[in-house]
Write a protein that holds these residues in place. Structure first.
Motif, PDB file in Angstrom:
ATOM      1  N   GLY A  77       0.825  -1.200   0.000  1.00 19.68           N
ATOM      2  CA  GLY A  77       0.000   0.000   0.000  1.00 19.68           C
ATOM      3  C   GLY A  77       0.856   1.245   0.000  1.00 19.68           C
ATOM      4  O   GLY A  77       2.045   1.216  -0.333  1.00 19.68           O
ATOM      5  N   ASP A  78       0.273   2.363   0.388  1.00 20.90           N
ATOM      6  CA  ASP A  78       0.992   3.639   0.387  1.00 20.90           C
ATOM      7  C   ASP A  78       2.191   3.601   1.322  1.00 20.90           C
ATOM      8  O   ASP A  78       2.133   3.014   2.405  1.00 20.90           O
ATOM      9  CB  ASP A  78       0.072   4.779   0.836  1.00 20.90           C
ATOM     10  CG  ASP A  78      -1.053   5.039  -0.149  1.00 20.90           C
ATOM     11  OD1 ASP A  78      -0.989   4.492  -1.270  1.00 20.90           O
ATOM     12  OD2 ASP A  78      -1.987   5.770   0.207  1.00 20.90           O
ATOM     13  N   SER A  96      10.809   7.875  -4.432  1.00 20.71           N
ATOM     14  CA  SER A  96       9.990   8.947  -5.012  1.00 20.71           C
ATOM     15  C   SER A  96       8.912   8.371  -5.928  1.00 20.71           C
ATOM     16  O   SER A  96       7.778   8.881  -5.962  1.00 20.71           O
ATOM     17  CB  SER A  96      10.868   9.938  -5.781  1.00 20.71           C
ATOM     18  OG  SER A  96      11.553   9.287  -6.835  1.00 20.71           O
ATOM     19  N   THR A  97       9.246   7.286  -6.652  1.00 25.93           N
ATOM     20  CA  THR A  97       8.251   6.658  -7.534  1.00 25.93           C
ATOM     21  C   THR A  97       7.145   6.020  -6.713  1.00 25.93           C
ATOM     22  O   THR A  97       5.952   6.147  -7.045  1.00 25.93           O
ATOM     23  CB  THR A  97       8.915   5.604  -8.430  1.00 25.93           C
ATOM     24  OG1 THR A  97       9.974   6.198  -9.174  1.00 25.93           O
ATOM     25  CG2 THR A  97       7.908   4.993  -9.393  1.00 25.93           C
ATOM     26  N   TRP A  98       7.519   5.343  -5.628  1.00 24.66           N
ATOM     27  CA  TRP A  98       6.512   4.717  -4.767  1.00 24.66           C
ATOM     28  C   TRP A  98       5.600   5.784  -4.154  1.00 24.66           C
ATOM     29  O   TRP A  98       4.384   5.644  -4.106  1.00 24.66           O
ATOM     30  CB  TRP A  98       7.201   3.894  -3.683  1.00 24.66           C
ATOM     31  CG  TRP A  98       6.262   3.063  -2.845  1.00 24.66           C
ATOM     32  CD1 TRP A  98       4.942   2.819  -3.064  1.00 24.66           C
ATOM     33  CD2 TRP A  98       6.596   2.356  -1.662  1.00 24.66           C
ATOM     34  NE1 TRP A  98       4.422   2.007  -2.104  1.00 24.66           N
ATOM     35  CE2 TRP A  98       5.415   1.706  -1.216  1.00 24.66           C
ATOM     36  CE3 TRP A  98       7.755   2.216  -0.915  1.00 24.66           C
ATOM     37  CZ2 TRP A  98       5.378   0.929  -0.068  1.00 24.66           C
ATOM     38  CZ3 TRP A  98       7.713   1.422   0.223  1.00 24.66           C
ATOM     39  CH2 TRP A  98       6.545   0.788   0.645  1.00 24.66           C
ATOM     40  N   GLN A  99       6.185   6.873  -3.700  1.00 21.42           N
ATOM     41  CA  GLN A  99       5.392   7.953  -3.104  1.00 21.42           C
ATOM     42  C   GLN A  99       4.419   8.549  -4.118  1.00 21.42           C
ATOM     43  O   GLN A  99       3.311   8.952  -3.765  1.00 21.42           O
ATOM     44  CB  GLN A  99       6.317   9.034  -2.549  1.00 21.42           C
ATOM     45  CG  GLN A  99       7.085   8.601  -1.306  1.00 21.42           C
ATOM     46  CD  GLN A  99       8.103   9.641  -0.868  1.00 21.42           C
ATOM     47  OE1 GLN A  99       8.606  10.393  -1.702  1.00 21.42           O
ATOM     48  NE2 GLN A  99       8.413   9.679   0.414  1.00 21.42           N
ATOM     49  N   SER A 100       4.824   8.567  -5.366  1.00 20.27           N
ATOM     50  CA  SER A 100       3.957   9.141  -6.408  1.00 20.27           C
ATOM     51  C   SER A 100       2.742   8.250  -6.692  1.00 20.27           C
ATOM     52  O   SER A 100       1.792   8.708  -7.342  1.00 20.27           O
ATOM     53  CB  SER A 100       4.755   9.333  -7.710  1.00 20.27           C
ATOM     54  OG  SER A 100       5.031   8.081  -8.324  1.00 20.27           O
ATOM     55  N   MET A 105      -3.147   4.629  -5.159  1.00 21.50           N
ATOM     56  CA  MET A 105      -3.408   3.644  -6.205  1.00 21.50           C
ATOM     57  C   MET A 105      -3.818   2.319  -5.576  1.00 21.50           C
ATOM     58  O   MET A 105      -3.205   1.853  -4.619  1.00 21.50           O
ATOM     59  CB  MET A 105      -2.166   3.432  -7.082  1.00 21.50           C
ATOM     60  CG  MET A 105      -2.368   2.400  -8.192  1.00 21.50           C
ATOM     61  SD  MET A 105      -0.879   2.136  -9.204  1.00 21.50           S
ATOM     62  CE  MET A 105      -0.871   3.660 -10.177  1.00 21.50           C
ATOM     63  N   SER A 106      -4.859   1.687  -6.090  1.00 24.86           N
ATOM     64  CA  SER A 106      -5.327   0.412  -5.546  1.00 24.86           C
ATOM     65  C   SER A 106      -4.395  -0.716  -5.963  1.00 24.86           C
ATOM     66  O   SER A 106      -3.634  -0.596  -6.936  1.00 24.86           O
ATOM     67  CB  SER A 106      -6.735   0.110  -6.053  1.00 24.86           C
ATOM     68  OG  SER A 106      -6.720  -0.150  -7.443  1.00 24.86           O
ATOM     69  N   ALA A 107      -4.457  -1.834  -5.219  1.00 25.41           N
ATOM     70  CA  ALA A 107      -3.623  -2.987  -5.525  1.00 25.41           C
ATOM     71  C   ALA A 107      -3.936  -3.536  -6.909  1.00 25.41           C
ATOM     72  O   ALA A 107      -3.030  -3.903  -7.671  1.00 25.41           O
ATOM     73  CB  ALA A 107      -3.825  -4.075  -4.471  1.00 25.41           C
ATOM     74  N   SER A 108      -5.214  -3.593  -7.268  1.00 26.41           N
ATOM     75  CA  SER A 108      -5.593  -4.148  -8.575  1.00 26.41           C
ATOM     76  C   SER A 108      -5.074  -3.278  -9.715  1.00 26.41           C
ATOM     77  O   SER A 108      -4.615  -3.801 -10.743  1.00 26.41           O
ATOM     78  CB  SER A 108      -7.120  -4.282  -8.664  1.00 26.41           C
ATOM     79  OG  SER A 108      -7.759  -3.035  -8.472  1.00 26.41           O
ATOM     80  N   THR A 109      -5.102  -1.957  -9.536  1.00 24.74           N
ATOM     81  CA  THR A 109      -4.582  -1.053 -10.563  1.00 24.74           C
ATOM     82  C   THR A 109      -3.071  -1.195 -10.697  1.00 24.74           C
ATOM     83  O   THR A 109      -2.527  -1.205 -11.814  1.00 24.74           O
ATOM     84  CB  THR A 109      -4.933   0.406 -10.229  1.00 24.74           C
ATOM     85  OG1 THR A 109      -6.356   0.537 -10.127  1.00 24.74           O
ATOM     86  CG2 THR A 109      -4.410   1.356 -11.299  1.00 24.74           C
ATOM     87  N   ALA A 110      -2.379  -1.327  -9.553  1.00 21.78           N
ATOM     88  CA  ALA A 110      -0.920  -1.501  -9.575  1.00 21.78           C
ATOM     89  C   ALA A 110      -0.544  -2.799 -10.281  1.00 21.78           C
ATOM     90  O   ALA A 110       0.390  -2.843 -11.091  1.00 21.78           O
ATOM     91  CB  ALA A 110      -0.367  -1.477  -8.154  1.00 21.78           C
ATOM     92  N   LYS A 111      -1.278  -3.870  -9.982  1.00 16.20           N
ATOM     93  CA  LYS A 111      -0.999  -5.164 -10.623  1.00 16.20           C
ATOM     94  C   LYS A 111      -1.231  -5.089 -12.124  1.00 16.20           C
ATOM     95  O   LYS A 111      -0.458  -5.633 -12.914  1.00 16.20           O
ATOM     96  CB  LYS A 111      -1.873  -6.254 -10.012  1.00 16.20           C
ATOM     97  CG  LYS A 111      -1.515  -6.612  -8.587  1.00 16.20           C
ATOM     98  CD  LYS A 111      -2.474  -7.650  -8.039  1.00 16.20           C
ATOM     99  CE  LYS A 111      -2.164  -7.977  -6.594  1.00 16.20           C
ATOM    100  NZ  LYS A 111      -3.106  -8.980  -6.036  1.00 16.20           N
ATOM    101  N   ALA A 112      -2.314  -4.416 -12.514  1.00 18.78           N
ATOM    102  CA  ALA A 112      -2.624  -4.287 -13.935  1.00 18.78           C
ATOM    103  C   ALA A 112      -1.514  -3.550 -14.680  1.00 18.78           C
ATOM    104  O   ALA A 112      -1.146  -3.920 -15.808  1.00 18.78           O
ATOM    105  CB  ALA A 112      -3.961  -3.566 -14.120  1.00 18.78           C
ATOM    106  N   GLU A 113      -0.946  -2.509 -14.048  1.00 15.22           N
ATOM    107  CA  GLU A 113       0.129  -1.765 -14.711  1.00 15.22           C
ATOM    108  C   GLU A 113       1.410  -2.591 -14.789  1.00 15.22           C
ATOM    109  O   GLU A 113       2.134  -2.524 -15.783  1.00 15.22           O
ATOM    110  CB  GLU A 113       0.390  -0.440 -13.986  1.00 15.22           C
ATOM    111  CG  GLU A 113       1.385   0.433 -14.737  1.00 15.22           C
ATOM    112  CD  GLU A 113       1.579   1.817 -14.142  1.00 15.22           C
ATOM    113  OE1 GLU A 113       2.643   2.425 -14.406  1.00 15.22           O
ATOM    114  OE2 GLU A 113       0.680   2.295 -13.422  1.00 15.22           O
ATOM    115  N   VAL A 114       1.684  -3.367 -13.730  1.00 19.11           N
ATOM    116  CA  VAL A 114       2.850  -4.260 -13.772  1.00 19.11           C
ATOM    117  C   VAL A 114       2.729  -5.213 -14.958  1.00 19.11           C
ATOM    118  O   VAL A 114       3.678  -5.401 -15.733  1.00 19.11           O
ATOM    119  CB  VAL A 114       2.972  -5.053 -12.459  1.00 19.11           C
ATOM    120  CG1 VAL A 114       3.980  -6.201 -12.621  1.00 19.11           C
ATOM    121  CG2 VAL A 114       3.424  -4.148 -11.321  1.00 19.11           C
ATOM    122  N   LEU A 115       1.563  -5.837 -15.106  1.00 18.70           N
ATOM    123  CA  LEU A 115       1.354  -6.777 -16.205  1.00 18.70           C
ATOM    124  C   LEU A 115       1.483  -6.076 -17.554  1.00 18.70           C
ATOM    125  O   LEU A 115       2.046  -6.637 -18.507  1.00 18.70           O
ATOM    126  CB  LEU A 115      -0.017  -7.439 -16.079  1.00 18.70           C
ATOM    127  CG  LEU A 115      -0.165  -8.448 -14.935  1.00 18.70           C
ATOM    128  CD1 LEU A 115      -1.606  -8.932 -14.827  1.00 18.70           C
ATOM    129  CD2 LEU A 115       0.764  -9.635 -15.146  1.00 18.70           C
TER     130      LEU A 115
END
Length: 488
Positions: free
Chosen positions: A328-329, A365-369, A373-383
């Motif tokens: 998470g954040d 800094s990237t993580w803070q930015s 963001m939700s977990a599902s959105t983060a996973k979708a961007e990773v994929l």
């Protein structure tokens, strides 16, 4: 009544059978705790934070009782199966140790945690005799007597446990027998470190076990496979007709025999079965959270194992997204430092102190930015990022180029994917060539090599897993509707 409750409480059996991954706003692990007393059996699900709350509440409620130390929550890479298993065992030992104390067992805090009421601790006809016997014993002697009674009862029913505490010496499998058919508890791992345990006949085939696991996650079994991971971390997919229990037991015996004959530190518990995606088809819908999570952890495993090489910018972005999806954040300096755990070891290797600090600063800094963001959105961007890599979703095989070629080096990596055969340089992992199946004029497979012809020339690659690679080729050709048979 208080003495009877204490005596009855000594019959309580508590074990952590396994873990499950659940998804809410982000993925998290729950521990499957089994509470048993005679015929009473109940499974409850607890997060680590609930164990921590229990520890705090017990120390407050029982200030004069010595409570065993609570296992620390060390931040770790959630892809590592052995770390998840270690935490499960530590929490189980913690529970069993604190439950040796009479005051802890009958404490309201403990009963609330185990979700049992007073009726469970009332004497029963079946337990009165053993209860009176245990009440005159010390805690440790009572525990041994209870375990002896359990083994005796198991023998009468035809079920034999592998060890006194009900946990197999091999963390992956513990066998049992029944009067009619041989059964076994088989543990099937996921790449995020969690696992499911199934009680199945010993002659269960890999395809059947895959079906059982697929139903748990509501995914198509045809897209997944059962893999055996040995003590050297080599992985092999099992054919649908193979017997996973037999394969697992054989691998465990080999490790134990090798350890007995040498000074090797190989451990039989390193051998385990894994459920993971085998086939990656064109335009797959990853909208289902369970399916998306399975894709996510498998993609991250490829990155961590250095099977996929990204640019520095993408590496930083993916690491920050993975931290966001898993934790998470970012909220404290202590948490900021752990984002480095999500960077492939090969990226960190050889970095000087100044370069490492610069990398960490970019990660932070990237993580803070990504806050909010939700977990599902983060996973979708990773994929989305990893899918751009030519090896994403590939079945990967180290190989040697049979023909001397000025373009294709001698040592290569073959990647079998839905649209063709990918060839990468073994050292740099840079794309060398892509041979679409639609351009193959003929092809064949031999015990240690794959051969195919295009309009321009013939190609042949040596690999010890030629038949496994060709099984993938045939699957994708069929899925893509390519009517191409092997050369005669």
């Amino acid at each position: 009544l208080a003495q009877e409750a204490i005596a009855e409480s000594r019959l309580l059996e508590v074990a952590i059978l396994g873990t499950e991954v659940r998804v809410s706003k982000k993925a998290y692990t729950v521990y499957v705790v089994q509470v048993k007393k005679g015929d009473y059996v109940r499974k409850i699900f607890k997060r680590y934070s609930e164990f921590s709350d229990l520890d705090v509440a017990l120390r407050k409620a029982l200030p004069n009782v010595t409570i065993a130390p609570m296992p620390k929550k060390n931040w770790f890479h959630s892809m590592k199966t052995k770390v998840i298993e270690s935490r499960r065992l530590n929490l189980e030992r913690y529970l069993q140790q604190i439950l040796l104390n009479d005051q802890v067992r009958i404490c309201d805090v403990m009963k609330q945690f185990l979700q049992i009421d007073e009726s469970v601790l009332l004497p029963s006809r079946q337990s009165n005799r053993l209860s009176r016997k245990l009440s005159a014993m010390t805690d440790e002697d009572a525990l041994k007597a209870r375990q002896a009674a359990q083994r005796a009862a198991a023998n009468e029913e035809g079920n034999v446990e592998d060890s006194d505490d009900g946990v197999s010496d091999d963390a992956s499998i513990s066998s049992a027998t029944s009067k009619k058919v041989a059964l076994t508890n088989v543990r099937l791992h996921l790449l995020d470190g969690s696992f499911k345990t199934f009680y199945v006949p010993v002659n269960t085939r890999a395809s059947e076990l895959c079906e059982l696991m697929a139903k748990k996650f509501n995914v198509r079994a045809q897209h997944f496979g059962i893999y055996i991971v040995d003590h050297n971390h080599d992985i092999r997919v099992l054919d649908g007709d193979e017997f996973p229990i037999e394969v697992l037991e054989k691998a465990v015996r080999l490790v134990r025999r090798a350890s007995a004959n040498t000074s090797s530190d190989s451990n039989a518990t390193d051998v385990h079965l894994v459920f993971q995606k085998r086939w990656f088809f064109r335009d797959e819908d990853a909208s289902d959270e369970n399916f998306a999570h399975l894709l996510f952890v498998q993609a991250m495993q490829m990155l961590v194992d250095d099977k996929i090489s990204l640019s520095e910018a993408d590496t930083i972005r993916v690491a920050a997204l993975f931290a966001q999806a898993s934790i998470g954040d970012s909220s404290s300096q202590r948490e900021l430092s752990i984002v480095l755990e999500y960077v492939p070891p090969a990226t960190l290797k050889g970095l000087r102190s100044s370069a490492l600090k610069a990398l960490e600063s970019n990660l932070v800094s990237t993580w803070q930015s990504l806050a909010g963001m939700s977990a599902s959105t983060a996973k979708a961007e990773v994929l989305a990022i990893l899918r751009t890599h030519p090896l994403y979703g590939c079945s990967i095989y180290p190989a040697e180029n049979y023909h001397k070629d000025s373009i294709i080096p001698s040592q290569v990596i073959l990647g079998v994917r839905y649209d063709g055969l990918v060839v990468l340089h073994a050292g740099t992992k840079k794309l060398v060539a892509l041979f679409p199946y639609t351009e193959w004029k003929s092809w064949n497979v031999y015990p240690n090599s794959i051969l195919f012809k295009t309009a321009e020339k013939e190609y042949r690659f040596k690999t010890l897993k030629a038949y496994e690679a060709v099984a993938a080729v045939e699957c994708y050709m069929q899925q893509e509707g390519i009517p191409l048979s092997r050369a005669k």
